[in-house]
Design an enzyme around this catalytic site. Sequence first.
Site, PDB file in Angstrom:
ATOM      1  N   CYS A 102       0.825  -1.213   0.000  1.00  0.00           N
ATOM      2  CA  CYS A 102       0.000   0.000   0.000  1.00  0.00           C
ATOM      3  C   CYS A 102       0.857   1.261   0.000  1.00  0.00           C
ATOM      4  O   CYS A 102       0.332   2.364  -0.119  1.00  0.00           O
ATOM      5  CB  CYS A 102      -0.956  -0.012   1.179  1.00  0.00           C
ATOM      6  SG  CYS A 102      -2.062  -1.427   1.116  1.00  0.00           S
ATOM      7  N   CYS A 236     -13.279   0.137   7.614  1.00  0.00           N
ATOM      8  CA  CYS A 236     -12.358  -0.256   6.534  1.00  0.00           C
ATOM      9  C   CYS A 236     -12.239   0.812   5.455  1.00  0.00           C
ATOM     10  O   CYS A 236     -13.206   1.498   5.117  1.00  0.00           O
ATOM     11  CB  CYS A 236     -12.854  -1.530   5.860  1.00  0.00           C
ATOM     12  SG  CYS A 236     -13.007  -2.919   6.989  1.00  0.00           S
ATOM     13  N   SER A 237     -11.061   0.897   4.865  1.00  0.00           N
ATOM     14  CA  SER A 237     -10.884   1.718   3.675  1.00  0.00           C
ATOM     15  C   SER A 237     -11.612   1.050   2.512  1.00  0.00           C
ATOM     16  O   SER A 237     -12.008  -0.115   2.597  1.00  0.00           O
ATOM     17  CB  SER A 237      -9.403   1.888   3.363  1.00  0.00           C
ATOM     18  OG  SER A 237      -8.775   0.633   3.217  1.00  0.00           O
ATOM     19  N   HIS A 363      -9.286   4.025  -1.635  1.00  0.00           N
ATOM     20  CA  HIS A 363      -7.923   3.493  -1.514  1.00  0.00           C
ATOM     21  C   HIS A 363      -7.544   2.613  -2.703  1.00  0.00           C
ATOM     22  O   HIS A 363      -7.351   1.406  -2.566  1.00  0.00           O
ATOM     23  CB  HIS A 363      -7.815   2.723  -0.190  1.00  0.00           C
ATOM     24  CG  HIS A 363      -6.449   2.182   0.114  1.00  0.00           C
ATOM     25  ND1 HIS A 363      -5.280   2.763  -0.333  1.00  0.00           N
ATOM     26  CD2 HIS A 363      -6.061   1.091   0.841  1.00  0.00           C
ATOM     27  CE1 HIS A 363      -4.238   2.050   0.110  1.00  0.00           C
ATOM     28  NE2 HIS A 363      -4.686   1.031   0.812  1.00  0.00           N
TER      29      HIS A 363
END
Lengths: 417, 417
Positions: A102, A236-237, A363
């Site tokens: 990420c 959560c993203s 994301h």
Amino acid sequence: MRKVYVAGGACTKYIGKFHPDFVWKRHPDFGKRENPDLQDYVRDAAIEALVDTHTTAAQVDKAFVGNFAGELFDNQGHLGASLAAADPDLAGKPIARLEGACASGGLAFAAGIDAIRAGADVVLVVGAEVQTTVSARDGANFLARAADYKRQRPIDEFTFPALFARRAKALTERTEATMEDFARASVKAYANAGRNPLAHMHAHKMTLEQASTVSDSNPTFLNNEELKPFLRVSDCSQVSDGGTALVLCSADGVARLGRKLADCSEVLACEVSTAALSADPSPLALDNSASAAKRAYAKAGVTAKEMQVAEVHDCFTVTEILMYEALGFADTGRGATLLREGATAIDGAIPVNTGGGLVGFGHPVGATGVKQVLELHRQFHSMCGDYQVGGDPTLGIAANMGGDDRTAVVTILRSAS
Amino acid sequence: MRKVYVAGGACTKYIGKFHPDFVWKRHPDFGKRENPDLQDYVRDAAIEALVDTHTTAAQVDKAFVGNFAGELFDNQGHLGASLAAADPDLAGKPIARLEGACASGGLAFAAGIDAIRAGADVVLVVGAEVQTTVSARDGANFLARAADYKRQRPIDEFTFPALFARRAKALTERTEATMEDFARASVKAYANAGRNPLAHMHAHKMTLEQASTVSDSNPTFLNNEELKPFLRVSDCSQVSDGGTALVLCSADGVARLGRKLADCSEVLACEVSTAALSADPSPLALDNSASAAKRAYAKAGVTAKEMQVAEVHDCFTVTEILMYEALGFADTGRGATLLREGATAIDGAIPVNTGGGLVGFGHPVGATGVKQVLELHRQFHSMCGDYQVGGDPTLGIAANMGGDDRTAVVTILRSAS
């Protein structure tokens, strides 16, 4: 050491499930058009960034692409050659793809900085990811390649959510943080995204009651019964598709493009710290990110107290709270209090993730680290519309993280005006 | 511009099918031990390179990992964090993984050069790949991620072999090259590998008759009937596992390590050229590699005629012949003649791929570009044992290529002694 400037950049809409542009079986365009693919996002972000900065492709000396897992989600690697296809004048340039889970976007940005310090004058940095091509279950397996796969994959079918639920559990048990605090982080993210037309969750509302309550629309989903209560969908993203690009310049490069330094931002520091994939970090802190931040503050000659705006890696809501501590905005164990007091809201003392962060803005993994820097640049130059921070910020920090705090890229940016 | 030196490095054995160390169902160790995995190769190559150069992990300023498709072949990405696990003192360093298909290693090397020019003094560059975990068919699909997947995957189940058979067909039809010439390239590769104890094909013999004849042990295998006759198994590089690492230094770094400049090699040029993934190149030339070579010669201030040893990307035998032309060793259409005349043999005027190249030494994709540079360095410093070139070479060139000539990394190296 040559100075490095952000001349500008561009960001596509981040889309996925719940976004009105995202084509799925109940969308009126289903069967008529397809969602953009990874190569589309690489191209679109790059071209828009060149347009935004009045840069011709011929003026670019080098380029970098940040992407985590194009080979898995879209059957496509070799994204340097994909970017070379974005404009005939990009062909023949030196282009490379960077990967660090990420933090892939942050690493592409860091490579761009090295390139300028090594002599390049104009560098294009693109981050992009497509993730909506597979089920959440398959996607979780793909994303687990960012962990120590053989050792950590068996933890849970949703490997990374479980790794961060472990942190949420530890925080609620051993600090003042509560599940309601994590819900507050989610509410802030969605509220900020509501002001940001590019955000994946722009049209999606989230109240504190919704985020605090486990329900059909906000379930827990881990298989591990011990960890399950500590992570809800709202924590959560997003699983998003999108791309972001920046144009970086030396001082000569700024002049070559006919830009004014006053419209640029200066990179005061960009520190990368990499922790061992084989090690299990303390669940109570992001020690590797904290280490990168400490080095960045020292190199930039500034302190946490001077920061006016921040972008932090909130892959989960608990991560945002731990980032406050890693970046020195709050003492150890006090991140939740900072959030509860509203200090990190858009009108707070240190606004964090003003465009919605990974939970609200979305994301698309490889794009995130690039987008964080663009967000700081935009805040410095009053380009953030409805989520513009007041008080004309000129100094900020971005923290991009890969895996469970295994790769950290911390950037300190200052308005060059 | 700061000078960049190769202080040394190390290479694991490259293994796979037909190598005596490779564990498969008929190996006596089958069920008792497993082949090393990707993280093993990253670690082993790195540690051996540090030992070779008397470098402590603490002395490393930055590191880079070249890898093409760890996520696919070994379920493992985030290899920067994997390298950080190789030694406790590597933890906390800035480390990134670079990907550019089969030029991933070359791009990691190029990133290392930028890092030194940007101020680092000691940089570790590792390349590694594991490919033997899946069938040849599945592997061919994974490798097709280096092509423009949606457009080019339908060409053939073996996408890249088909793309290069297209080149072999064009060469045999439109130049003096014959299928026997391609066989000669294979024979040279196996002969050189026979002198190289690290080579995947070290123990495997290949005669001109075997390589020239389509047989049960040397079949053609493409589905595309038009292209099928133009590629035999003997024309292909190996599906190998392995790792290679280099330690790069500034002049200050060489001193920091207590090394002598005389034991190092200087990077005179390292040029990366990236062509559009969406474009189909002429089958008769490696124009993108030629472009990178032209720039590299100009930057280094040397000519093709001055080269004393070369490493070229022979993903297939036809590629080696085209590389002779791209690097200026032969005029256009005359590469096959150069080979036929023996000029590129170990005792020829311009020895090419002295350790066996991708066909003989093997092709663990991400390692290849790193290994090519190490091979030149070893030739300069008389470290090549049975495949040492005579005449004390001091100047050489390496050409690493990704995809169908889409990413090219051309390096010109000179002995610093």
